[in-house]
Design a protein around this motif. Sequence first.
Motif, PDB file in Angstrom:
ATOM      1  N   GLU A 153     -36.446  17.550  77.702  1.00 33.54           N
ATOM      2  CA  GLU A 153     -35.072  17.077  77.502  1.00 33.54           C
ATOM      3  C   GLU A 153     -34.687  17.167  76.034  1.00 33.54           C
ATOM      4  OE1 GLU A 153     -34.516  13.142  79.129  1.00 33.54           O
ATOM      5  OE2 GLU A 153     -34.833  13.833  81.172  1.00 33.54           O
ATOM      6  N   GLU A 154     -35.655  16.809  75.160  1.00 30.41           N
ATOM      7  CA  GLU A 154     -35.386  16.906  73.720  1.00 30.41           C
ATOM      8  C   GLU A 154     -35.163  18.374  73.332  1.00 30.41           C
ATOM      9  OE1 GLU A 154     -38.647  14.990  71.687  1.00 30.41           O
ATOM     10  OE2 GLU A 154     -38.085  12.987  72.440  1.00 30.41           O
ATOM     11  N   GLN A 155     -36.006  19.241  73.906  1.00 26.71           N
ATOM     12  CA  GLN A 155     -35.852  20.672  73.609  1.00 26.71           C
ATOM     13  C   GLN A 155     -34.530  21.198  74.152  1.00 26.71           C
ATOM     14  OE1 GLN A 155     -39.386  22.545  75.218  1.00 26.71           O
ATOM     15  NE2 GLN A 155     -40.637  22.006  73.426  1.00 26.71           N
ATOM     16  N   ALA A 156     -34.150  20.753  75.357  1.00 23.42           N
ATOM     17  CA  ALA A 156     -32.882  21.195  75.960  1.00 23.42           C
ATOM     18  C   ALA A 156     -31.728  20.702  75.109  1.00 23.42           C
ATOM     19  CB  ALA A 156     -32.764  20.676  77.387  1.00 23.42           C
ATOM     20  N   SER A 157     -31.823  19.475  74.608  1.00 25.91           N
ATOM     21  CA  SER A 157     -30.776  18.925  73.767  1.00 25.91           C
ATOM     22  C   SER A 157     -30.693  19.703  72.468  1.00 25.91           C
ATOM     23  CB  SER A 157     -31.075  17.451  73.508  1.00 25.91           C
ATOM     24  OG  SER A 157     -30.152  16.910  72.609  1.00 25.91           O
ATOM     25  N   ALA A 158     -31.857  20.030  71.918  1.00 29.29           N
ATOM     26  CA  ALA A 158     -31.868  20.806  70.686  1.00 29.29           C
ATOM     27  C   ALA A 158     -31.295  22.188  70.942  1.00 29.29           C
ATOM     28  CB  ALA A 158     -33.289  20.912  70.135  1.00 29.29           C
ATOM     29  N   LEU A 159     -31.648  22.740  72.097  1.00 32.29           N
ATOM     30  CA  LEU A 159     -31.100  24.067  72.445  1.00 32.29           C
ATOM     31  C   LEU A 159     -29.596  23.979  72.637  1.00 32.29           C
ATOM     32  CD1 LEU A 159     -33.732  25.607  74.882  1.00 32.29           C
ATOM     33  CD2 LEU A 159     -32.976  26.573  72.712  1.00 32.29           C
ATOM     34  N   LYS A 160     -29.090  22.926  73.246  1.00 35.25           N
ATOM     35  CA  LYS A 160     -27.640  22.767  73.444  1.00 35.25           C
ATOM     36  C   LYS A 160     -26.964  22.687  72.089  1.00 35.25           C
ATOM     37  CE  LYS A 160     -27.210  20.392  77.841  1.00 35.25           C
ATOM     38  NZ  LYS A 160     -26.819  19.190  78.500  1.00 35.25           N
ATOM     39  N   GLN A 161     -27.578  21.926  71.216  1.00 37.99           N
ATOM     40  CA  GLN A 161     -26.987  21.804  69.878  1.00 37.99           C
ATOM     41  C   GLN A 161     -27.023  23.173  69.178  1.00 37.99           C
ATOM     42  OE1 GLN A 161     -29.144  18.734  67.803  1.00 37.99           O
ATOM     43  NE2 GLN A 161     -28.108  17.084  68.921  1.00 37.99           N
ATOM     44  N   LEU A 162     -28.149  23.855  69.295  1.00 35.19           N
ATOM     45  CA  LEU A 162     -28.266  25.165  68.664  1.00 35.19           C
ATOM     46  C   LEU A 162     -27.291  26.149  69.285  1.00 35.19           C
ATOM     47  CD1 LEU A 162     -29.936  26.717  66.528  1.00 35.19           C
ATOM     48  CD2 LEU A 162     -31.495  27.327  68.354  1.00 35.19           C
ATOM     49  N   VAL A 163     -27.193  26.126  70.635  1.00 32.97           N
ATOM     50  CA  VAL A 163     -26.242  27.012  71.325  1.00 32.97           C
ATOM     51  C   VAL A 163     -24.834  26.612  70.934  1.00 32.97           C
ATOM     52  CG1 VAL A 163     -25.307  27.652  73.587  1.00 32.97           C
ATOM     53  CG2 VAL A 163     -27.775  27.574  73.249  1.00 32.97           C
ATOM     54  N   GLY A 164     -24.614  25.308  70.820  1.00 32.46           N
ATOM     55  CA  GLY A 164     -23.287  24.826  70.422  1.00 32.46           C
ATOM     56  C   GLY A 164     -22.950  25.337  69.017  1.00 32.46           C
ATOM     57  N   LYS A 165     -23.902  25.401  68.161  1.00 29.16           N
ATOM     58  CA  LYS A 165     -23.654  25.890  66.808  1.00 29.16           C
ATOM     59  C   LYS A 165     -23.547  27.413  66.799  1.00 29.16           C
ATOM     60  CE  LYS A 165     -26.033  22.182  64.313  1.00 29.16           C
ATOM     61  NZ  LYS A 165     -27.163  21.819  63.536  1.00 29.16           N
ATOM     62  N   ILE A 166     -24.408  28.047  67.588  1.00 28.47           N
ATOM     63  CA  ILE A 166     -24.402  29.499  67.604  1.00 28.47           C
ATOM     64  C   ILE A 166     -23.168  30.026  68.318  1.00 28.47           C
ATOM     65  CG2 ILE A 166     -25.586  31.534  68.504  1.00 28.47           C
ATOM     66  CD1 ILE A 166     -28.196  30.097  68.088  1.00 28.47           C
ATOM     67  N   THR A 167     -22.723  29.500  69.330  1.00 31.96           N
ATOM     68  CA  THR A 167     -21.611  29.989  70.109  1.00 31.96           C
ATOM     69  C   THR A 167     -20.337  29.984  69.266  1.00 31.96           C
ATOM     70  OG1 THR A 167     -22.627  29.119  72.078  1.00 31.96           O
ATOM     71  CG2 THR A 167     -20.325  29.681  72.237  1.00 31.96           C
ATOM     72  N   PRO A 168     -19.920  28.996  68.575  1.00 32.68           N
ATOM     73  CA  PRO A 168     -18.688  29.094  67.777  1.00 32.68           C
ATOM     74  C   PRO A 168     -18.854  30.149  66.667  1.00 32.68           C
ATOM     75  CG  PRO A 168     -19.405  26.801  67.926  1.00 32.68           C
ATOM     76  CD  PRO A 168     -20.385  27.629  68.592  1.00 32.68           C
ATOM     77  N   ALA A 169     -20.047  30.248  66.104  1.00 28.81           N
ATOM     78  CA  ALA A 169     -20.221  31.216  65.017  1.00 28.81           C
ATOM     79  C   ALA A 169     -20.160  32.634  65.554  1.00 28.81           C
ATOM     80  CB  ALA A 169     -21.553  30.946  64.311  1.00 28.81           C
ATOM     81  N   SER A 170     -20.697  32.849  66.723  1.00 28.67           N
ATOM     82  CA  SER A 170     -20.682  34.196  67.261  1.00 28.67           C
ATOM     83  C   SER A 170     -19.298  34.538  67.780  1.00 28.67           C
ATOM     84  CB  SER A 170     -21.736  34.380  68.321  1.00 28.67           C
ATOM     85  OG  SER A 170     -21.566  33.533  69.404  1.00 28.67           O
ATOM     86  N   LEU A 171     -18.522  33.618  68.168  1.00 24.62           N
ATOM     87  CA  LEU A 171     -17.168  33.889  68.653  1.00 24.62           C
ATOM     88  C   LEU A 171     -16.261  34.184  67.453  1.00 24.62           C
ATOM     89  CD1 LEU A 171     -16.702  31.187  71.396  1.00 24.62           C
ATOM     90  CD2 LEU A 171     -17.035  33.612  71.740  1.00 24.62           C
ATOM     91  N   SER A 172     -16.579  33.622  66.407  1.00 26.92           N
ATOM     92  CA  SER A 172     -15.685  33.882  65.276  1.00 26.92           C
ATOM     93  C   SER A 172     -16.220  35.142  64.605  1.00 26.92           C
ATOM     94  CB  SER A 172     -15.644  32.728  64.282  1.00 26.92           C
ATOM     95  OG  SER A 172     -16.853  32.145  63.956  1.00 26.92           O
TER      96      SER A 172
END
Length: 172
Positions: A153-172
């Motif tokens: 769950e901690e890893q999934a949360s970290a991945l969500k945060q990382l995906v959350g950070k990566i997704t806006p950067a890759s969209l821009s």
Amino acid sequence: QLSEAKASLSLAQTRHVLQLQQAKAQMNNMVPKKQFEQLQTSLREEQCKAQQLQENLHRQAEQTCRQLVRTQEEHERLLQAAVKQAEGLEHNLRSAEAVLAEKVAQLEDVQAQLSRNKLLIEDLREENRGFSMALQAAELKQKSTEEKNQLLEEQASALKQLVGKITPASLS
């Protein structure tokens, strides 16, 4: 009393014999008539007393005999009562022995059942130990699974945060 009466009678008879002998001796020695008459009177009185003593002795013997019969009857009655009581006690004893034998049999059955129960309890304890060990192993496995789940769950949360950070950067 009977012995005393016999002794008195014997004494009186002895006195009579002596007096009679004295009277005869005095008669042989020309006993005066007056003295002879006195001796005869005395002899009659003593004979009368002897007869009374003999009658008393006979009466006392009859009373003693009746008393002995009554005493014997009383003893027989008491003996019969004692025999009946002994028979009753013997019957009670046999009854008590039968009840005790029945109780002993019941106790033996209970003891056998207790022995069987002890064996069953020991078997259940062994089974319980096995279940306890299995439960401990399952608890350890569950704890390990929960820890792994927490980590995931901690890893999934970290991945969500990382995906959350990566997704806006890759969209821009």
